[in-house]
Enzyme design. Structure first.
Site, PDB file in Angstrom:
ATOM      1  N   CYS A  31       0.745  -1.411  -0.128  1.00 37.81           N
ATOM      2  CA  CYS A  31       0.421  -0.236   0.037  1.00 37.81           C
ATOM      3  C   CYS A  31       1.121   1.532   0.210  1.00 37.81           C
ATOM      4  O   CYS A  31       1.501   1.937   1.197  1.00 37.81           O
ATOM      5  CB  CYS A  31      -0.810   0.017   0.962  1.00 37.81           C
ATOM      6  SG  CYS A  31      -1.918   1.432   1.607  1.00 37.81           S
ATOM      7  N   CYS A  34      -0.087   3.912   2.295  1.00 35.00           N
ATOM      8  CA  CYS A  34       0.010   3.388   4.338  1.00 35.00           C
ATOM      9  C   CYS A  34       1.509   3.576   4.104  1.00 35.00           C
ATOM     10  O   CYS A  34       2.163   4.115   5.229  1.00 35.00           O
ATOM     11  CB  CYS A  34      -0.095   1.845   4.078  1.00 35.00           C
ATOM     12  SG  CYS A  34      -1.816   0.837   3.541  1.00 35.00           S
TER      13      CYS A  34
END
Length: 106
Positions: A31, A34
């Site tokens: 991600c 993230c």
């Protein structure tokens, strides 16, 4: 105190037996967002370790826990106290948003 890396085996015990509220970052290594917000989470962890325990849970390794808590978008931050959810925020876009979320839920 360092950020704790939770696993599906340690998750329930860590959030239910903690002596302070626990904020968990539900994330995954693939991600991009993230990884982008991680430095803000790390900085807040070093500044507020007296109020909270900071933890991360890789949803690729603990998909059933993410599903149990309704995490379908990452990063999602959830604050737990005594094993109960106090609040959650999906994809906070700044350090200030994370700090405001913490203040609102403690």
């Amino acid at each position: 105190m360092a950020i704790i890396n939770l696993t599906k085996e340690t998750f329930k015990q860590q959030i239910s037996e903690a002596d302070k509220p626990v904020i968990v970052d539900f994330w995954a290594p693939w991600c991009t967002y993230c990884r982008r917000i991680a430095p803000a989470f790390d900085k807040i962890a070093s500044q507020q370790e007296d109020k909270l325990i900071f933890a991360k849970l890789d949803i690729d390794d603990a998909a059933e826990i993410a599903e149990e808590y309704g995490v379908d978008t990452i990063p999602t931050l959830i604050i737990f106290k005594n094993g109960e959810v106090l609040g959650s925020i999906v994809a906070p876009d700044s350090k200030a948003k994370i700090e405001a979320f913490i203040e609102e839920n403690l």
